[in-house]
Write an enzyme that holds these catalytic residues in place. Structure first.
Site, PDB file in Angstrom:
ATOM      1  N   ARG A   2       0.815  -1.218   0.000  1.00 51.24           N
ATOM      2  CA  ARG A   2       0.000   0.000   0.000  1.00 51.24           C
ATOM      3  C   ARG A   2       0.846   1.264   0.000  1.00 51.24           C
ATOM      4  O   ARG A   2       0.341   2.349  -0.236  1.00 51.24           O
ATOM      5  CB  ARG A   2      -0.953   0.018   1.200  1.00 51.24           C
ATOM      6  CG  ARG A   2      -2.082  -0.980   1.067  1.00 51.24           C
ATOM      7  CD  ARG A   2      -3.293  -0.580   1.871  1.00 51.24           C
ATOM      8  NE  ARG A   2      -3.009  -0.347   3.273  1.00 51.24           N
ATOM      9  CZ  ARG A   2      -3.898   0.140   4.130  1.00 51.24           C
ATOM     10  NH1 ARG A   2      -5.101   0.474   3.714  1.00 51.24           N
ATOM     11  NH2 ARG A   2      -3.586   0.305   5.401  1.00 51.24           N
ATOM     12  N   VAL A  59     -10.104   0.501  -3.898  1.00 49.78           N
ATOM     13  CA  VAL A  59      -9.371  -0.756  -3.726  1.00 49.78           C
ATOM     14  C   VAL A  59      -8.321  -0.640  -2.627  1.00 49.78           C
ATOM     15  O   VAL A  59      -7.964   0.456  -2.194  1.00 49.78           O
ATOM     16  CB  VAL A  59      -8.721  -1.216  -5.047  1.00 49.78           C
ATOM     17  CG1 VAL A  59      -9.776  -1.414  -6.113  1.00 49.78           C
ATOM     18  CG2 VAL A  59      -7.686  -0.215  -5.516  1.00 49.78           C
ATOM     19  N   GLU A  60      -7.814  -1.793  -2.185  1.00 53.78           N
ATOM     20  CA  GLU A  60      -6.834  -1.889  -1.090  1.00 53.78           C
ATOM     21  C   GLU A  60      -7.341  -1.196   0.170  1.00 53.78           C
ATOM     22  O   GLU A  60      -6.574  -0.572   0.909  1.00 53.78           O
ATOM     23  CB  GLU A  60      -5.478  -1.308  -1.518  1.00 53.78           C
ATOM     24  CG  GLU A  60      -4.758  -2.160  -2.546  1.00 53.78           C
ATOM     25  CD  GLU A  60      -3.335  -1.702  -2.809  1.00 53.78           C
ATOM     26  OE1 GLU A  60      -2.848  -0.815  -2.083  1.00 53.78           O
ATOM     27  OE2 GLU A  60      -2.701  -2.231  -3.726  1.00 53.78           O
ATOM     28  N   GLY A  61      -8.631  -1.298   0.426  1.00 52.42           N
ATOM     29  CA  GLY A  61      -9.233  -0.658   1.589  1.00 52.42           C
ATOM     30  C   GLY A  61      -9.896   0.637   1.187  1.00 52.42           C
ATOM     31  O   GLY A  61      -9.222   1.577   0.769  1.00 52.42           O
TER      32      GLY A  61
END
Length: 818
Positions: A382, A504-506
């Site tokens: 991230r 995306v990715e949280g």
């Protein structure tokens, strides 16, 4: 009067030791000496003196302190502290804390900050950026990818595989590039300035996925088989985590596996294996990038062992496995359509698919360890992928919008010289500097071996949000040029793809409101995690040590906040002199204010702060902007502290500090205990809100910087792909910009002549020809203006299509009417 002097001296001494964070014993000793002095010379009441000394004795003598203070506190603390789930515990334990700990301390060590190495690529990495990455970008036609083929061309796919783009993070012993995190990010940035779909295709195998998980946790057999194949592009990986019933709540995935004995045929070898220990897995996943074309599927699921085949534990926990997609029962191939980002993305599923135990990443020893594995790797990924794409959007917006604002005229003036456009350009340049600085500092940490989980959340949220703002401003400046999509529109696809990066990715909403401060308060605070662990282990002695340190820490930050608030941080230290020193001092002040407010917030709200997400989000914003401010200062020094870059630094640092103040102000405005909020405000903002947003003049200097070629503009847009062909919609910009600047004086002379009636003609071309014929301009000026106008037309023209919107006019930029 002497009594007042005595009190003043003691008070000043107390403020000094608290400000400097002297240890408890030294602070106590100084107070005792002051009390003795007061009794001996100024008639301080002996009873009062005795009480003071007794309190100090209790605080310093551990058995007394525990009996009367910390043990009672411990009993209360254990009751009010919410239980921590296994997934929360693993998330807290994952990754490392780094510079974020300094910011949470209220007293960041700027010397340490500047001792971190400046980001630098190796010769091999730079050659890859200048060679294969540049070549790949030249092969990409984003319009064709997004509107015609809905995929990269076969040639681009093969080039990506052959040149090792899919194995940048894989170690050389397995055939990979073994690039630094910095190089990985810069490659993604450059590709993303050309094609978002291609950037996602390259970044995913090098981010959270089978390659990274195998390198950290795989068995030797798994590494030796898969990593060389992944590095060469023989295998295309994906990782399946997100389920329809569990988006950001990855710990709540319904996908499950049951330990069992069974039989299977290995699709890699064709061999049949009978009666082996394995897992029957059922899952349904979605939003899986590269999923439709993957050859190897990384899968996360909850594992259960009802028959005790692995031991006594029935609920084993989240587990990660590698499954060849040709394996019987695996369903892939369908695609999602995420707007104009047409990277391969889709669902996959399976029902009662039997896999052997040695397909678990790390083998049988790593069953139930999947969540820890994922969050540890996510803390790295991230920091790289989406932040790098955000930086790319900022660089592209800065390069194109600055040039366009100088090339495009309205009312006889370059539109960038109108103050409304000037203001948008300042934000674009300033946010780009912030994004690049924030990621560069985090990449330095990664390449030093850190896994900064809190910083990864900060980068994911704040870089993608700044990307959104930058592209919005770029769209506004370009207006209709950016609204009408076509081969010559270099902004629309990025604008339409913003939701991908945001979700995306949280999801950003949850990252901001739940993760940044929620995780930061536990991981970065010097005492909170120690207190929580003491409570969980019922260790009163450890709690005593932590809570006494915590009390002193809070008092010190209160004093530091008050003193720096009263003095406007004029006497706070700065490692650098000159125009940036004020930002170091104000960062020190705001760090102490944040640490104090955060402590008081946690103390007053306890475990309920976890559920007051708006308050938690504001504290997260304060921490994030402190990080961004320090990253900006670090970037400026790393790049040689060039005076030409000062407007960018001033805007970026001042905006971050102002936003930090806004966040703290919002927290105080909404804290439910109004009396406490009033008290905190008097401490941290004794003269009110003194941080100011950047002055308009600073923004104007940034706008001018973006609107003409310069070394500063080149530094801001470094690692962007810059085509040079005049037939390229981005490549033509620099040619047109230079031509327009070179002919501004001649164009001005021509306009003056037209206003004075010296030239005639209904069109600008006719007036130009008349001016040349009358000798008002030279042949050289005539040719230069003609070329500049042709290039300008190529920049400002908007694509048009046939009635079915299928075929754009390839000659739209050269079509001549007048």
């Amino acid at each position: 009067m002497t009594a007042l002097i005595c009190v003043a001296v003691v008070l000043i001494a107390f403020l000094a030791v608290a400000y400097l964070r002297a240890p408890l014993w030294l602070s106590s000793l100084l107070i005792v000496l002051g009390v003795v002095y007061g009794v001996a010379t100024h008639g301080l009441n002996v009873i009062v003196a005795t009480v003071i000394v007794a309190i100090l004795a209790v605080l310093n003598i551990k058995p007394f302190r525990r009996a009367f203070i910390t043990n009672p506190l411990f009993s209360v603390f254990k009751k009010i502290t919410p239980a921590m789930s296994q997934t929360e515990q693993e998330a807290v334990d994952a990754g490392t804390v780094w510079w974020d700990r300094d910011l949470f301390s209220g007293k960041p060590d700027f010397g340490r900050l500047h001792r971190f190495p400046a980001p630098k690529l190796t010769a091999e990495e730079q050659a890859f950026l200048d060679g294969p990455t540049e070549q790949l970008c030249a092969m990409l036609d984003d319009w064709k990818i997004t509107h015609d083929t809905k995929d990269l061309s076969p040639e681009a796919w093969q080039f990506i595989k052959d040149q090792g783009f899919l194995g940048m993070i894989i170690k050389k012993q397995y055939g990979g590039k073994e690039f630094s995190n910095l190089a990985h990010a810069r490659v993604v940035t450059k590709i993303a300035t050309r094609s978002g779909s291609a950037a996602v295709t390259v970044m995913v195998p090098n981010s959270l996925g089978p390659g990274e998980l195998l390198q950290h946790y795989g068995t030797d057999a798994q590494k030796n088989y898969y990593l060389p194949r992944l590095a060469k592009g023989i295998e295309i990986p994906c990782f399946a985590l997100t389920s329809p019933e569990a988006g950001s709540d990855a710990g709540g995935i319904p996908d499950y596996g049951v330990v069992a004995r069974g039989s299977y045929t290995d699709p890699r070898t064709g061999e049949r294996h009978e009666d082996v220990l394995g897992i029957r897995v059922s899952w349904e996943k979605r939003y899986i990038t590269l999923g439709p074309i993957a050859t190897i599927l990384g899968l996360a699921f909850k594992l259960y062992d009802p028959d005790g085949l692995l031991g006594d534990k029935k609920d084993i926990g989240i587990t990660c496995a590698l499954i060849p997609t040709e394996h019987e029962g695996v369903q892939i191939g369908r695609r999602h359509y995420p707007g104009t980002s047409v990277f391969q993305n889709g669902p996959n599923w399976g029902k009662d698919v039997f896999i052997p135990m040695d397909w678990v990443i790390g083998g049988k020893d790593y069953v139930g360890q999947g969540w820890r594995m994922l969050v540890e790797c996510l803390s790295v990924g991230r920091c790289i992928s989406l932040p790098a794409m955000s930086v790319a959007s900022g660089k592209l917006s800065s390069f194109t919008t600055g040039a366009y604002a100088r090339i495009r005229n309205q009312f006889g003036l370059a539109i960038g010289k109108f103050e409304g456009v000037d203001e948008a350009l300042a934000r674009i340049g300033g946010f780009t500097y912030q994004m690049d600085a924030a990621q560069s500092l985090a990449l330095t940490g990664l390449d030093m071996g850190e896994k900064p989980s809190v910083l990864s959340g900060i980068l994911k949220y704040h870089n993608t949000e700044r990307m959104r703002k930058s592209i919005n401003d770029a769209m506004d400046v370009h207006a209709g040029k950016a609204v009408c999509i076509g081969p010559n529109n270099y902004l629309a696809h990025g604008y339409q793809a913003i939701p991908v990066a945001i979700t995306v990715e949280g999801a950003n909403i949850l990252t901001r409101s739940m993760i940044i401060f929620g995780q930061g308060a536990i991981r970065c605070h010097p005492f909170v995690l120690k207190e929580l662990r003491a409570a969980m282990s019922n260790d009163a002695a450890a709690f005593d040590s932590a809570v006494i340190g915590h009390i002193g820490f809070t008092i010190s930050n209160a004093v530091r906040s008050l003193v720096m608030g009263l003095t406007c941080a004029r006497f706070a230290g700065s490692p650098k002199s000159g125009p940036t020193s004020v930002y170091y001092r104000n960062t020190m002040r705001m760090s102490s204010a944040f640490a104090f407010v955060a402590d008081m917030g946690m103390a007053s709200l306890g475990g309920s702060l976890k559920f007051k997400e708006k308050l938690s989000a504001r504290l997260g914003d304060a921490l994030s902007n402190l990080y961004i401010a320090t990253a900006v200062l670090k970037k400026y020094q790393d790049e040689g502290a060039t005076a030409e870059d000062l407007p960018l630094v001033q805007w970026a640092a001042q905006t971050a500090l102002y936003d930090c103040q806004v966040a703290l102000d919002g927290f105080l405005n909404n804290h439910p205990n109004r009396a406490l909020a009033w008290l905190m405000r008097r401490v941290v903002f004794p003269f009110g809100l003194t941080q100011r947003a950047p002055a308009d003049a600073i923004g104007t200097r940034i706008a001018r910087l973006l609107m003409e070629p310069s070394a500063s503009r080149d530094r801001l847009t470094e690692y962007m792909y810059k085509p040079t062909a005049e037939t390229d919609p981005v490549g033509v910009l620099d040619h047109a910009l230079k031509a327009v600047i070179a002919t501004e004086a001649a164009e001005g002379k021509l306009r003056k002549a037209a206003r004075g009636g010296q030239v005639s003609g209904w069109t600008s071309h006719a007036q130009l020809a008349d001016a040349q014929g009358k000798g008002l301009i030279t042949q050289e000026e005539f040719s230069a203006i003609t070329r500049a106008r042709q290039l300008k037309r190529a920049v400002i023209m908007v694509d048009d299509f046939d009635q079915q919107l299928n075929n754009p006019d390839p000659e739209v930029t050269t079509r001549v009417v007048f």
